[in-house]
Motif scaffolding. Structure first.
Motif, PDB file in Angstrom:
ATOM      1  N   ILE A 190       0.826  -1.199   0.000  1.00 33.25           N
ATOM      2  CA  ILE A 190       0.000   0.000   0.000  1.00 33.25           C
ATOM      3  C   ILE A 190       0.870   1.263   0.000  1.00 33.25           C
ATOM      4  N   PRO A 191       0.498   2.276  -0.780  1.00 34.69           N
ATOM      5  CA  PRO A 191       1.244   3.544  -0.766  1.00 34.69           C
ATOM      6  C   PRO A 191       1.010   4.314   0.533  1.00 34.69           C
ATOM      7  N   GLU A 192       1.987   5.130   0.884  1.00 31.73           N
ATOM      8  CA  GLU A 192       1.896   5.906   2.120  1.00 31.73           C
ATOM      9  C   GLU A 192       0.623   6.741   2.178  1.00 31.73           C
ATOM     10  N   GLN A 193       0.233   7.325   1.056  1.00 32.41           N
ATOM     11  CA  GLN A 193      -0.942   8.199   1.017  1.00 32.41           C
ATOM     12  C   GLN A 193      -2.194   7.460   1.487  1.00 32.41           C
ATOM     13  N   LEU A 194      -2.339   6.189   1.064  1.00 32.84           N
ATOM     14  CA  LEU A 194      -3.536   5.450   1.448  1.00 32.84           C
ATOM     15  C   LEU A 194      -3.490   5.007   2.901  1.00 32.84           C
ATOM     16  N   VAL A 195      -2.313   4.791   3.444  1.00 30.24           N
ATOM     17  CA  VAL A 195      -2.201   4.502   4.879  1.00 30.24           C
ATOM     18  C   VAL A 195      -2.696   5.707   5.660  1.00 30.24           C
ATOM     19  N   GLU A 196      -2.315   6.903   5.182  1.00 29.27           N
ATOM     20  CA  GLU A 196      -2.728   8.138   5.859  1.00 29.27           C
ATOM     21  C   GLU A 196      -4.239   8.331   5.805  1.00 29.27           C
ATOM     22  N   TRP A 197      -4.866   7.780   4.755  1.00 26.93           N
ATOM     23  CA  TRP A 197      -6.321   7.862   4.657  1.00 26.93           C
ATOM     24  C   TRP A 197      -7.012   6.785   5.494  1.00 26.93           C
ATOM     25  N   GLU A 198      -6.228   6.007   6.217  1.00 26.23           N
ATOM     26  CA  GLU A 198      -6.718   4.992   7.151  1.00 26.23           C
ATOM     27  C   GLU A 198      -7.522   3.896   6.468  1.00 26.23           C
ATOM     28  N   VAL A 199      -7.034   3.423   5.311  1.00 24.86           N
ATOM     29  CA  VAL A 199      -7.695   2.290   4.665  1.00 24.86           C
ATOM     30  C   VAL A 199      -6.803   1.043   4.684  1.00 24.86           C
ATOM     31  N   ALA A 200      -5.646   1.118   5.313  1.00 26.50           N
ATOM     32  CA  ALA A 200      -4.754  -0.040   5.361  1.00 26.50           C
ATOM     33  C   ALA A 200      -5.342  -1.138   6.251  1.00 26.50           C
ATOM     34  N   HIS A 201      -5.231  -2.382   5.780  1.00 25.67           N
ATOM     35  CA  HIS A 201      -5.693  -3.543   6.551  1.00 25.67           C
ATOM     36  C   HIS A 201      -4.650  -3.846   7.622  1.00 25.67           C
ATOM     37  N   LYS A 202      -5.071  -3.904   8.864  1.00 20.77           N
ATOM     38  CA  LYS A 202      -4.131  -4.042   9.987  1.00 20.77           C
ATOM     39  C   LYS A 202      -3.830  -5.482  10.370  1.00 20.77           C
ATOM     40  N   ASP A 203      -4.551  -6.449   9.809  1.00 20.00           N
ATOM     41  CA  ASP A 203      -4.439  -7.825  10.287  1.00 20.00           C
ATOM     42  C   ASP A 203      -3.867  -8.784   9.253  1.00 20.00           C
ATOM     43  N   LEU A 204      -3.052  -8.296   8.345  1.00 17.22           N
ATOM     44  CA  LEU A 204      -2.509  -9.139   7.292  1.00 17.22           C
ATOM     45  C   LEU A 204      -1.302  -9.935   7.780  1.00 17.22           C
ATOM     46  N   THR A 205      -0.939 -10.947   7.019  1.00 17.29           N
ATOM     47  CA  THR A 205       0.289 -11.672   7.304  1.00 17.29           C
ATOM     48  C   THR A 205       1.468 -10.708   7.231  1.00 17.29           C
ATOM     49  N   ARG A 206       1.451  -9.848   6.207  1.00 18.00           N
ATOM     50  CA  ARG A 206       2.492  -8.837   6.051  1.00 18.00           C
ATOM     51  C   ARG A 206       1.922  -7.650   5.288  1.00 18.00           C
ATOM     52  N   LEU A 207       2.232  -6.457   5.747  1.00 15.34           N
ATOM     53  CA  LEU A 207       1.831  -5.232   5.048  1.00 15.34           C
ATOM     54  C   LEU A 207       3.084  -4.438   4.725  1.00 15.34           C
ATOM     55  N   GLU A 208       3.301  -4.173   3.444  1.00 14.43           N
ATOM     56  CA  GLU A 208       4.441  -3.373   3.013  1.00 14.43           C
ATOM     57  C   GLU A 208       3.941  -2.000   2.590  1.00 14.43           C
ATOM     58  N   VAL A 209       4.568  -0.967   3.136  1.00 16.62           N
ATOM     59  CA  VAL A 209       4.212   0.408   2.801  1.00 16.62           C
ATOM     60  C   VAL A 209       5.275   0.958   1.858  1.00 16.62           C
ATOM     61  N   VAL A 210       4.818   1.454   0.693  1.00 15.78           N
ATOM     62  CA  VAL A 210       5.733   1.991  -0.322  1.00 15.78           C
ATOM     63  C   VAL A 210       5.419   3.458  -0.549  1.00 15.78           C
ATOM     64  N   ALA A 211       6.307   4.125  -1.296  1.00 15.41           N
ATOM     65  CA  ALA A 211       6.189   5.578  -1.440  1.00 15.41           C
ATOM     66  C   ALA A 211       5.028   6.001  -2.316  1.00 15.41           C
ATOM     67  N   ASN A 212       4.749   5.250  -3.391  1.00 16.63           N
ATOM     68  CA  ASN A 212       3.749   5.711  -4.355  1.00 16.63           C
ATOM     69  C   ASN A 212       3.179   4.540  -5.150  1.00 16.63           C
ATOM     70  N   MET A 213       2.274   4.855  -6.064  1.00 20.61           N
ATOM     71  CA  MET A 213       1.604   3.820  -6.849  1.00 20.61           C
ATOM     72  C   MET A 213       2.569   3.100  -7.782  1.00 20.61           C
ATOM     73  N   HIS A 214       3.565   3.798  -8.307  1.00 19.57           N
ATOM     74  CA  HIS A 214       4.520   3.158  -9.202  1.00 19.57           C
ATOM     75  C   HIS A 214       5.306   2.068  -8.465  1.00 19.57           C
ATOM     76  N   GLU A 215       5.754   2.394  -7.242  1.00 22.20           N
ATOM     77  CA  GLU A 215       6.468   1.400  -6.444  1.00 22.20           C
ATOM     78  C   GLU A 215       5.548   0.242  -6.068  1.00 22.20           C
TER      79      GLU A 215
END
Length: 197
Positions: free
Chosen positions: A64-89
């Motif tokens: 998930i991109p950082e922007q969407l984490v800030e919008w509080e839509v990241a799933h908190k209960d995954l096996t692994r969550l990777e936060v990247v800088a942008n949509m291209h990454e």
């Protein structure tokens, strides 16, 4: 094949069958021991397919991109969550993590991600299977447009055939496992050879 990337809507759509098919796909992936790679959200079909895999005991990797984490839509209960800088990454990382790509119904983002993977394959950047898992004919008009591209000579017929479309999850996964990255790659190799003459 160890993992499947699923592109799908951040909304659930207006038909119960969209949710039902997302759950069915998640259950199939977990049952078959295939990890889910997806966009990391907890909303819409994204959250539904992820929850289905987790509830069935499967592995889920979100990107998930950082922007969407800030919008509080990241799933908190995954096996692994990777936060990247942008949509291209995000697209590049999902490509690295997945052995194949499936599109459930969705909007601009779903089509953008799937068509980028198809373009990469066309250019020889990747050779991983791509499939549109249809729900009540959702993708039928799009597939007709691809056929039109072939008719009008904007798309090679081999590249169109090198793409799965249907509504049977078992048949789709069977096709993906047996996939030979031949058609699009051979076509590009021929284009390169002709360019060198």
């Amino acid at each position: 094949m160890r993992s499947i990337c699923v592109y799908c809507g951040s909304n659930a759509g207006n038909k119960p069958t969209y949710t039902e098919r997302a759950i069915a796909l998640g259950n199939h992936l977990a049952k078959d021991g295939l990890a889910l790679v997806y966009g990391g959200g907890n909303v819409g079909l994204m959250g539904i397919v992820a929850d289905a895999v987790l509830e069935a005991g499967g592995e889920v990797i979100g990107v998930i991109p950082e922007q969407l984490v800030e919008w509080e839509v990241a799933h908190k209960d995954l096996t692994r969550l990777e936060v990247v800088a942008n949509m291209h990454e995000r697209k590049a990382r999902m490509f690295d993590l997945a052995d194949g790509f499936v599109a459930l119904p969705g909007g601009f983002g779903t089509l953008d991600e799937m068509f980028e993977m198809l373009t990469w394959r066309q250019l020889g950047i990747g050779d991983k299977p791509c499939a549109f898992l249809d729900v009540e004919g959702f993708y039928t008009p799009l597939i007709a447009m691809l056929d039109r591209m072939v008719e009008e000579r904007f798309l090679h017929a081999d590249q169109r055939r090198d793409l799965w479309h249907g509504d049977d999850i078992d048949a789709m996964l069977g096709w993906m496992r047996a996939y030979q990255p031949a058609l699009a790659s051979k076509w590009m190799d021929e284009k390169r050879r002709n360019a060198l003459r």
